[in-house]
Design a protein around this motif. Structure first.
Motif, PDB file in Angstrom:
ATOM      1  N   GLY A   1       0.823  -1.224   0.000  1.00 36.66           N
ATOM      2  CA  GLY A   1       0.000   0.000   0.000  1.00 36.66           C
ATOM      3  C   GLY A   1       0.846   1.258   0.000  1.00 36.66           C
ATOM      4  N   GLY A   2       2.104   1.145  -0.445  1.00 37.83           N
ATOM      5  CA  GLY A   2       2.970   2.334  -0.466  1.00 37.83           C
ATOM      6  C   GLY A   2       3.488   2.675   0.923  1.00 37.83           C
ATOM      7  N   PRO A   3       4.220   3.791   1.020  1.00 34.98           N
ATOM      8  CA  PRO A   3       4.780   4.172   2.319  1.00 34.98           C
ATOM      9  C   PRO A   3       3.669   4.570   3.303  1.00 34.98           C
ATOM     10  N   CYS A   4       3.861   4.252   4.579  1.00 33.94           N
ATOM     11  CA  CYS A   4       2.843   4.574   5.590  1.00 33.94           C
ATOM     12  C   CYS A   4       2.772   6.081   5.812  1.00 33.94           C
ATOM     13  N   GLU A   5       1.547   6.573   5.860  1.00 37.29           N
ATOM     14  CA  GLU A   5       1.350   8.020   5.959  1.00 37.29           C
ATOM     15  C   GLU A   5       1.834   8.582   7.302  1.00 37.29           C
ATOM     16  N   LYS A   6       1.474   7.908   8.395  1.00 39.23           N
ATOM     17  CA  LYS A   6       1.819   8.458   9.724  1.00 39.23           C
ATOM     18  C   LYS A   6       3.214   8.035  10.165  1.00 39.23           C
ATOM     19  N   GLY A   7       3.540   6.744  10.003  1.00 39.82           N
ATOM     20  CA  GLY A   7       4.877   6.279  10.344  1.00 39.82           C
ATOM     21  C   GLY A   7       5.135   6.016  11.818  1.00 39.82           C
ATOM     22  N   LEU A   8       4.146   6.190  12.667  1.00 34.05           N
ATOM     23  CA  LEU A   8       4.254   5.865  14.100  1.00 34.05           C
ATOM     24  C   LEU A   8       3.048   5.030  14.465  1.00 34.05           C
ATOM     25  N   GLU A   9       3.195   4.113  15.410  1.00 29.48           N
ATOM     26  CA  GLU A   9       2.095   3.241  15.807  1.00 29.48           C
ATOM     27  C   GLU A   9       0.891   4.031  16.351  1.00 29.48           C
ATOM     28  N   SER A  10      -0.210   3.284  16.526  1.00 29.78           N
ATOM     29  CA  SER A  10      -1.428   3.907  17.048  1.00 29.78           C
ATOM     30  C   SER A  10      -1.247   4.315  18.505  1.00 29.78           C
TER      31      SER A  10
END
Ligand code: AMP
Ligand code: MG
Length: 347
Positions: free
Chosen positions: A164-173
């Motif tokens: 799905g491409g690079p993660c938008e947030k990049g930090l866990e929930s």
């Protein structure tokens, strides 16, 4: 069949038959399996070498699906779901018996969220069970923010990665426990505390509890690249209840570091390009590699989305030691500092 791609139907069929699939989310990539199938869940722990005391998060396509797996659904849960789902907020609630003990590490509560990624939402809507999914990395290592990160380390242990491409947030929930009388923050994450308090009022914070079984995943040492991370200055406690970490008291001395590591294997990491000036000129010239998390101060979202990629980059470049400055102590800077602190903690 290729090991990665965008074939949601294929991912669904693998998951139905108990296989492991890497899935994109807005936070980090997850290592997903059928969340009600004990053998499939056991395979997650095996692939990650994750200790069984560290429970998993269930992923569902909507708040009404979440209610199938929890024994209570308080008003606060609905308020938070309305405000933040789909999104990077995990709620901890008393579990129903259908949720295997393996998922919750035998705790009476389950962690659950609706991730905000179009491919994964499409996938969850094809399935009639929730997906158990921790981050798709070997236990203790930096979380993956691209499909390639997942394959780099788990290619032989999983069946497919949905790219799905690079993660938008990049930090866990962000994790909030709603099974306590006052909502309790268990993990700092992609939604800052102030945004949650705007919606439900004051919450209590209990983020650093290495030996507390209510959030066993929050170990002192976690999210760690192989290279050594050393804070340039001490970080005062993130909150009053949190004990000061050993690494907080460490103030590095340039000559000591140069004695331990060849100069070409050392890097400086600053939160922003502006913060880079915190390093004395002597450090800037003696240490050849320079990294910043963001060019515009404070730009928390940009820095957060760069953090894990940057930590992995240190290992890819075979650096041995990185000296870093902390993020500003507000907003997402708190979660960034939390990850840096755990990444730097002694093994
Ligand atoms: P990961 O998916 O790798 O980011 O790890 C999941 C996180 O959720 C860990 O920090 C767990 O400790 C936490 N978690 C999962 N289930 C529970 C639960 N029932 N109670 C408290 N924390 C939980
Ligand atoms: Mg993890």
């Amino acid at each position: 069949m290729a090991k990665f791609g965008k074939d949601v139907e294929w991912a669904a069929s693998l998951l139905r038959s108990g296989k492991l699939v890497g899935i994109p989310t807005e936070t980090v990539y997850g290592l997903a399996a059928h969340g009600l199938d004990e053998a499939a869940v056991a395979a997650i722990f095996e692939a990650k070498q994750r200790p069984h005391f560290d429970p998993l998060i269930l992923h569902v396509p909507s708040a009404s699906h979440a209610q199938h797996y929890v024994a209570t659904w308080p008003k606060t849960a609905q308020t938070l779901a309305d405000a933040f789902w789909p999104g990077p907020l995990t709620l901890v609630l008393p579990k129903k018996n259908t949720v295997p003990d393996l998922v919750t590490s035998a705790q009476p509560t389950v962690a659950i969220r609706v991730p905000n990624h179009p491919l994964t939402l499409q996938l969850l809507n094809l399935l009639d069970f929730p997906l158990a999914a921790p981050s798709a990395n070997p236990f203790g290592y930096v979380s993956p923010t691209s499909a390639q990160h997942v394959l780099n380390q788990l290619e032989n242990k999983i069946d497919y990665v949905l790219d799905g491409g690079p993660c938008e947030k990049g930090l866990e929930s962000t994790i909030i426990d709603l099974s306590t009388p006052i909502p309790t923050l268990l993990r700092l994450g992609s939604i800052p505390i102030n945004e949650i308090e705007k919606v439900i009022g004051p919450i209590q914070i209990k983020v650093n509890q290495n030996s507390n079984p209510s959030a066993p995943g929050m170990l002192d040492q976690h999210y760690s690249p192989y290279c050594k991370l050393i804070p340039f200055q001490p970080l005062n406690s993130l909150n009053a209840e949190q004990p000061t970490q050993q690494s907080d008291q460490y103030t590095p001395v340039l000559s000591d570091i140069l004695q331990q590591f060849p100069a070409e294997s050392i890097a400086l990491l600053s939160y922003s390009s502006q913060d880079f000036q915190q390093f004395p000129l002597q450090w800037q010239s003696a240490i050849p590699h320079h990294f910043v998390l963001t060019n515009s101060h404070p730009d928390f979202a940009h820095a957060a989305s760069n953090l894990f990629k940057t930590l992995r980059n240190f290992d890819e470049q075979q650096l041995k030691c990185v000296i870093f400055t902390w993020a500003p102590k507000e907003n997402l800077g708190l979660a960034i500092n939390d990850r840096l602190q755990r990444a730097a903690a002694k093994r």
